[in-house]
Motif scaffolding. Structure first.
Motif, PDB file in Angstrom:
ATOM      1  N   MET A   1       1.009 -42.133 -75.629  1.00 44.46           N
ATOM      2  CA  MET A   1       0.231 -42.753 -76.702  1.00 44.46           C
ATOM      3  C   MET A   1       1.157 -43.343 -77.758  1.00 44.46           C
ATOM      4  O   MET A   1       2.211 -42.783 -78.041  1.00 44.46           O
ATOM      5  CB  MET A   1      -0.702 -41.727 -77.352  1.00 44.46           C
ATOM      6  N   ASP A   2       0.745 -44.479 -78.323  1.00 46.71           N
ATOM      7  CA  ASP A   2       1.496 -45.088 -79.400  1.00 46.71           C
ATOM      8  C   ASP A   2       1.567 -44.128 -80.588  1.00 46.71           C
ATOM      9  O   ASP A   2       0.534 -43.612 -81.034  1.00 46.71           O
ATOM     10  CB  ASP A   2       0.805 -46.384 -79.820  1.00 46.71           C
ATOM     11  N   PRO A   3       2.773 -43.845 -81.105  1.00 45.12           N
ATOM     12  CA  PRO A   3       2.918 -42.868 -82.193  1.00 45.12           C
ATOM     13  C   PRO A   3       2.062 -43.185 -83.418  1.00 45.12           C
ATOM     14  O   PRO A   3       1.457 -42.296 -84.017  1.00 45.12           O
ATOM     15  CB  PRO A   3       4.411 -42.920 -82.527  1.00 45.12           C
ATOM     16  N   ASN A   4       2.016 -44.460 -83.813  1.00 42.44           N
ATOM     17  CA  ASN A   4       1.227 -44.823 -84.988  1.00 42.44           C
ATOM     18  C   ASN A   4      -0.267 -44.622 -84.747  1.00 42.44           C
ATOM     19  O   ASN A   4      -0.999 -44.215 -85.653  1.00 42.44           O
ATOM     20  CB  ASN A   4       1.510 -46.267 -85.395  1.00 42.44           C
ATOM     21  N   GLN A   5      -0.711 -44.898 -83.510  1.00 37.54           N
ATOM     22  CA  GLN A   5      -2.120 -44.677 -83.192  1.00 37.54           C
ATOM     23  C   GLN A   5      -2.448 -43.189 -83.188  1.00 37.54           C
ATOM     24  O   GLN A   5      -3.529 -42.775 -83.623  1.00 37.54           O
ATOM     25  CB  GLN A   5      -2.450 -45.280 -81.819  1.00 37.54           C
ATOM     26  N   TYR A   6      -1.514 -42.385 -82.710  1.00 35.18           N
ATOM     27  CA  TYR A   6      -1.703 -40.927 -82.741  1.00 35.18           C
ATOM     28  C   TYR A   6      -1.909 -40.460 -84.178  1.00 35.18           C
ATOM     29  O   TYR A   6      -2.821 -39.677 -84.468  1.00 35.18           O
ATOM     30  CB  TYR A   6      -0.475 -40.239 -82.134  1.00 35.18           C
ATOM     31  N   CYS A   7      -1.065 -40.953 -85.084  1.00 31.85           N
ATOM     32  CA  CYS A   7      -1.177 -40.556 -86.487  1.00 31.85           C
ATOM     33  C   CYS A   7      -2.469 -41.077 -87.098  1.00 31.85           C
ATOM     34  O   CYS A   7      -3.128 -40.371 -87.875  1.00 31.85           O
ATOM     35  CB  CYS A   7       0.022 -41.081 -87.278  1.00 31.85           C
ATOM     36  N   GLN A   8      -2.830 -42.310 -86.750  1.00 31.14           N
ATOM     37  CA  GLN A   8      -4.074 -42.885 -87.251  1.00 31.14           C
ATOM     38  C   GLN A   8      -5.270 -42.037 -86.826  1.00 31.14           C
ATOM     39  O   GLN A   8      -6.151 -41.732 -87.636  1.00 31.14           O
ATOM     40  CB  GLN A   8      -4.225 -44.309 -86.700  1.00 31.14           C
ATOM     41  N   ASP A   9      -5.291 -41.648 -85.560  1.00 35.67           N
ATOM     42  CA  ASP A   9      -6.392 -40.822 -85.044  1.00 35.67           C
ATOM     43  C   ASP A   9      -6.410 -39.458 -85.728  1.00 35.67           C
ATOM     44  O   ASP A   9      -7.481 -38.917 -86.033  1.00 35.67           O
ATOM     45  CB  ASP A   9      -6.259 -40.652 -83.528  1.00 35.67           C
ATOM     46  N   LYS A  10      -5.234 -38.901 -85.960  1.00 32.23           N
ATOM     47  CA  LYS A  10      -5.136 -37.592 -86.620  1.00 32.23           C
ATOM     48  C   LYS A  10      -5.695 -37.680 -88.044  1.00 32.23           C
ATOM     49  O   LYS A  10      -6.439 -36.797 -88.485  1.00 32.23           O
ATOM     50  CB  LYS A  10      -3.667 -37.165 -86.671  1.00 32.23           C
TER      51      LYS A  10
END
Length: 277
Positions: free
Chosen positions: A1-10
């Motif tokens: 998963m894209d790291p920034n998308q992971y953080c966004q989802d979190k």
């Protein structure tokens, strides 16, 4: 998963008031603050969700090593990958990320705080430091802005403590200073057993007034030159102060319920604060 998308989802999944303030930031700073927020959520969730303290301690130790690896350019976790450009672009010190972990670790070892001095150390680590790092990401020209951000972080944490008294008690945690419980004649058993009394309401009014003092102190410290860049923090403050007022209007029914603002109200406060200039 894209790291920034992971953080966004979190960040989005947490439903936090902070998320609404991030929406108004320019994209690079928004990605940076969301990565920092996701890191805080990762380490906080360890303490809140691990029933085995040994397992929680092991995971926090892993994150300490991960911070070391991150600053050597070798991140492993998606959040760390997202943080890598952030620590470089904004020159964030490893010591402050580790201090946040120190604060989370206090939750493993301390379920009571004897006085406000000891509670304040906890609040500084888990919120004041986050405030300072956030201020750096938002941008500042005057070092007084960092004092503003630390005080604002403490005000946010004190608001959280007031909101979550009952929820924390069900985990056998009391963040209200023990000497203040004694001062207002509120036995710890009243909190642990959700007994709402006039004394308890007076104790909570005392906590409310302290939180308001930290908000006022923070705003008085913020230099005019940095008000525009720090507007995201002011949005957070607008949401959190409204929540604090709602809790008071409800009669501090925090032992049995968790007061919250609706998403549309948070968005309205965020937009209104942003438009004030």
């Amino acid at each position: 998963m894209d790291p920034n998308q992971y953080c966004q989802d979190k960040a989005a999944a947490s439903g936090s008031s902070f998320y609404y303030s991030f929406l108004f930031l320019p994209a690079p700073r928004r990605r940076a603050i969301i990565a920092l927020y996701a890191f805080c959520r990762e380490v906080d969730d360890i303490v809140d969700e691990c029933s085995d303290e040994h397992v929680a301690q092991t995971k926090l130790n892993w994150w300490r090593q991960e911070i070391s690896d991150l600053y050597q350019g070798q991140p492993h976790h998606p959040v760390s990958h997202a943080l890598l450009p952030v620590i470089r672009d904004f020159n964030l010190p490893a010591e402050q990320l580790l201090e946040i972990i120190d604060g989370m670790e206090m939750d493993l070892n301390l379920h009571r705080y004897e006085d406000f001095k000891s509670l304040r150390l906890y609040c500084h680590r888990v919120a004041g430091v986050v405030g300072e790092l956030s201020a750096v990401i938002f941008g500042y020209t005057d070092r007084a802005t960092l004092r503003y951000a630390a005080d604002l972080g403490l005000a946010f944490q004190l608001t959280n403590i007031i909101r979550d008294v009952g929820e924390d008690a069900r985990r056998n945690r009391i963040y209200l200073p023990m000497d203040e419980l004694a001062k207002f004649n509120v036995p710890a058993s009243d909190i642990l057993n959700a007994r709402q009394t006039d004394n308890f309401r007076e104790l909570m009014e005392f906590q409310y007034q302290r939180a308001q003092q930290f908000y006022d102190q923070a705003f008085a410290t913020l230099p005019a030159a940095d008000r525009k860049t720090q507007k995201t923090g002011l949005i957070m403050a607008g949401i959190y102060r409204t929540l604090l007022e709602e809790i008071r209007l409800d009669g501090f029914q925090v032992l049995t319920q968790r007061t919250a603002l609706t998403p549309i109200r948070k968005l309205w406060i965020a937009w209104r604060t942003w438009m004030k200039g």
